[in-house]
Design a protein around this motif. Structure first.
Motif, PDB file in Angstrom:
ATOM      1  N   GLU A 193       9.015 -13.247  -1.087  1.00  0.00           N
ATOM      2  CA  GLU A 193       7.589 -13.021  -1.292  1.00  0.00           C
ATOM      3  C   GLU A 193       6.922 -12.428  -0.048  1.00  0.00           C
ATOM      4  OE1 GLU A 193       5.744 -13.153  -4.015  1.00  0.00           O
ATOM      5  OE2 GLU A 193       7.578 -13.635  -5.137  1.00  0.00           O
ATOM      6  N   LYS A 194       7.386 -12.825   1.133  1.00  0.00           N
ATOM      7  CA  LYS A 194       6.829 -12.269   2.368  1.00  0.00           C
ATOM      8  C   LYS A 194       7.114 -10.766   2.452  1.00  0.00           C
ATOM      9  CE  LYS A 194       7.325 -16.566   5.010  1.00  0.00           C
ATOM     10  NZ  LYS A 194       8.030 -17.212   6.157  1.00  0.00           N
ATOM     11  N   TYR A 195       8.323 -10.390   2.091  1.00  0.00           N
ATOM     12  CA  TYR A 195       8.698  -8.977   2.055  1.00  0.00           C
ATOM     13  C   TYR A 195       7.819  -8.235   1.048  1.00  0.00           C
ATOM     14  CZ  TYR A 195      11.644  -4.875   0.994  1.00  0.00           C
ATOM     15  OH  TYR A 195      12.110  -3.600   0.777  1.00  0.00           O
ATOM     16  N   LYS A 196       7.609  -8.840  -0.114  1.00  0.00           N
ATOM     17  CA  LYS A 196       6.751  -8.224  -1.137  1.00  0.00           C
ATOM     18  C   LYS A 196       5.352  -7.985  -0.600  1.00  0.00           C
ATOM     19  CE  LYS A 196       8.915 -10.037  -5.356  1.00  0.00           C
ATOM     20  NZ  LYS A 196       8.689 -10.847  -6.576  1.00  0.00           N
ATOM     21  N   ASN A 197       4.806  -8.961   0.125  1.00  0.00           N
ATOM     22  CA  ASN A 197       3.451  -8.821   0.656  1.00  0.00           C
ATOM     23  C   ASN A 197       3.355  -7.655   1.626  1.00  0.00           C
ATOM     24  OD1 ASN A 197       2.462 -11.006  -0.776  1.00  0.00           O
ATOM     25  ND2 ASN A 197       2.786 -12.463   0.888  1.00  0.00           N
ATOM     26  N   ILE A 198       4.343  -7.513   2.499  1.00  0.00           N
ATOM     27  CA  ILE A 198       4.329  -6.436   3.484  1.00  0.00           C
ATOM     28  C   ILE A 198       4.393  -5.074   2.800  1.00  0.00           C
ATOM     29  CG2 ILE A 198       5.633  -5.319   5.343  1.00  0.00           C
ATOM     30  CD1 ILE A 198       6.502  -8.180   6.197  1.00  0.00           C
ATOM     31  N   PHE A 199       5.348  -4.909   1.911  1.00  0.00           N
ATOM     32  CA  PHE A 199       5.547  -3.585   1.318  1.00  0.00           C
ATOM     33  C   PHE A 199       4.500  -3.252   0.264  1.00  0.00           C
ATOM     34  CE2 PHE A 199       9.388  -3.750   3.690  1.00  0.00           C
ATOM     35  CZ  PHE A 199       9.707  -2.413   3.918  1.00  0.00           C
ATOM     36  N   SER A 200       3.966  -4.254  -0.414  1.00  0.00           N
ATOM     37  CA  SER A 200       2.857  -3.995  -1.333  1.00  0.00           C
ATOM     38  C   SER A 200       1.642  -3.483  -0.560  1.00  0.00           C
ATOM     39  CB  SER A 200       2.503  -5.275  -2.095  1.00  0.00           C
ATOM     40  OG  SER A 200       1.452  -5.028  -3.005  1.00  0.00           O
ATOM     41  N   PHE A 201       1.395  -4.089   0.588  1.00  0.00           N
ATOM     42  CA  PHE A 201       0.320  -3.663   1.493  1.00  0.00           C
ATOM     43  C   PHE A 201       0.491  -2.192   1.884  1.00  0.00           C
ATOM     44  CE2 PHE A 201      -0.569  -3.481   6.220  1.00  0.00           C
ATOM     45  CZ  PHE A 201      -1.958  -3.430   6.143  1.00  0.00           C
ATOM     46  N   LEU A 202       1.693  -1.819   2.321  1.00  0.00           N
ATOM     47  CA  LEU A 202       1.950  -0.449   2.767  1.00  0.00           C
ATOM     48  C   LEU A 202       1.925   0.545   1.610  1.00  0.00           C
ATOM     49  CD1 LEU A 202       4.829  -1.180   5.311  1.00  0.00           C
ATOM     50  CD2 LEU A 202       2.435  -0.684   5.839  1.00  0.00           C
ATOM     51  N   TYR A 203       2.528   0.165   0.488  1.00  0.00           N
ATOM     52  CA  TYR A 203       2.564   1.075  -0.659  1.00  0.00           C
ATOM     53  C   TYR A 203       1.158   1.336  -1.202  1.00  0.00           C
ATOM     54  CZ  TYR A 203       7.668   0.391  -0.931  1.00  0.00           C
ATOM     55  OH  TYR A 203       9.018   0.347  -0.669  1.00  0.00           O
ATOM     56  N   ASP A 204       0.338   0.302  -1.284  1.00  0.00           N
ATOM     57  CA  ASP A 204      -1.017   0.474  -1.815  1.00  0.00           C
ATOM     58  C   ASP A 204      -1.844   1.412  -0.947  1.00  0.00           C
ATOM     59  OD1 ASP A 204      -0.440  -1.183  -3.930  1.00  0.00           O
ATOM     60  OD2 ASP A 204      -1.524  -2.925  -3.139  1.00  0.00           O
ATOM     61  N   ILE A 205      -1.715   1.269   0.359  1.00  0.00           N
ATOM     62  CA  ILE A 205      -2.454   2.143   1.271  1.00  0.00           C
ATOM     63  C   ILE A 205      -2.011   3.591   1.098  1.00  0.00           C
ATOM     64  CG2 ILE A 205      -2.687   2.771   3.720  1.00  0.00           C
ATOM     65  CD1 ILE A 205      -2.752  -0.291   4.271  1.00  0.00           C
ATOM     66  N   ASN A 206      -0.706   3.825   1.030  1.00  0.00           N
ATOM     67  CA  ASN A 206      -0.204   5.188   0.876  1.00  0.00           C
ATOM     68  C   ASN A 206      -0.552   5.783  -0.485  1.00  0.00           C
ATOM     69  OD1 ASN A 206       1.739   6.296   3.187  1.00  0.00           O
ATOM     70  ND2 ASN A 206       1.888   4.065   3.181  1.00  0.00           N
ATOM     71  N   ARG A 207      -0.530   4.960  -1.513  1.00  0.00           N
ATOM     72  CA  ARG A 207      -0.941   5.443  -2.839  1.00  0.00           C
ATOM     73  C   ARG A 207      -2.393   5.916  -2.816  1.00  0.00           C
ATOM     74  NH1 ARG A 207      -1.668   0.637  -6.447  1.00  0.00           N
ATOM     75  NH2 ARG A 207      -3.530   0.589  -5.133  1.00  0.00           N
TER      76      ARG A 207
END
Length: 219
Positions: free
Chosen positions: A100-114
């Motif tokens: 879940e920690k990994y999900k939080n990090i990459f969801s954060f980055l993906y959303d910004i780039n999207r």
């Protein structure tokens, strides 16, 4: 020691395991967001990060630094190509991640780039990404990260990609990129990113205060 370092383009498959070992001992625990959420300890395996790294290595655009005295990998820049639909696919794949920690990090980055939609902003159909920039803790402060990034720029130009991007989570990476002519197209102070209860999600340590999405247009 600097004279013994060789920067090599296109990491061969037989070196993939050594790259992962390097990342376990350095990047996985030290990267500011990973460290903020205590994603893993030094030397510890992390399934999701390793799969992400291996998938990037398969693009055959990554760069490594080798100490010729020991023939050991002491730094890497893991690079890949991003296409317009990749973020949507990555978000879907993220649902299958185990941590879940990994999900939080990459969801954060993906959303910004999207939301940035750099494809439309710069009118390109591909973006060259430096996804991981890592240097062995015993070799830091010798300009090695800059040399890895410089070689990555060469790889991007050879591939004919017009836009180079990195999600610079580290203060040191940001300073290196700025010195090399990268510009910040997005900045977010980590303390400003909070959950619904107002709690800071990424309690990063000094001097890492901001995420910066940084780009450089290539000829």
């Amino acid at each position: 020691m600097v004279d013994s370092i060789i920067i090599q383009k296109h990491i061969p498959e037989e070196k993939y395991n050594e790259v992962i070992e390097h990342l376990r001992s350095n990047f996985f625990a030290d990267e500011p967001l990973n460290k903020a959420v205590k994603l893993c300890d030094h030397g510890e395996k992390h399934h999701d990060l390793e799969m992400h790294s291996l998938k990037t290595l398969e693009d055959n655009l990554s760069v490594m630094a080798i100490d010729s005295n020991t023939n050991r990998i002491i730094g890497v820049a893991l690079n890949g190509i991003q296409n317009p639909n990749d973020i949507k696919a990555a978000k879907e794949e993220l649902l299958r991640a185990k941590d879940e920690k990994y999900k939080n990090i990459f969801s954060f980055l993906y959303d910004i780039n999207r939301d940035l939609n750099l494809f439309a902003k710069y009118r390109v159909d591909q973006i060259f990404e430096c996804r991981i920039l890592s240097v062995d803790q015993n070799y830091r402060g010798q300009g090695l990260a800059q040399r890895l990034l410089e070689k990555s720029l060469e790889v991007a130009e050879e591939a004919g990609i017009k836009l180079f991007k990195q999600d610079a989570t580290s203060f040191y990476t940001q300073k290196i990129a700025e010195n090399m002519g990268f510009v910040s197209v997005f900045e977010l102070r980590y303390k400003a990113y909070r959950n619904d209860d107002g709690k800071i999600i990424f309690e990063t340590s000094e001097p890492h205060k901001f995420l910066k999405v940084m780009v450089k247009l290539l000829k």
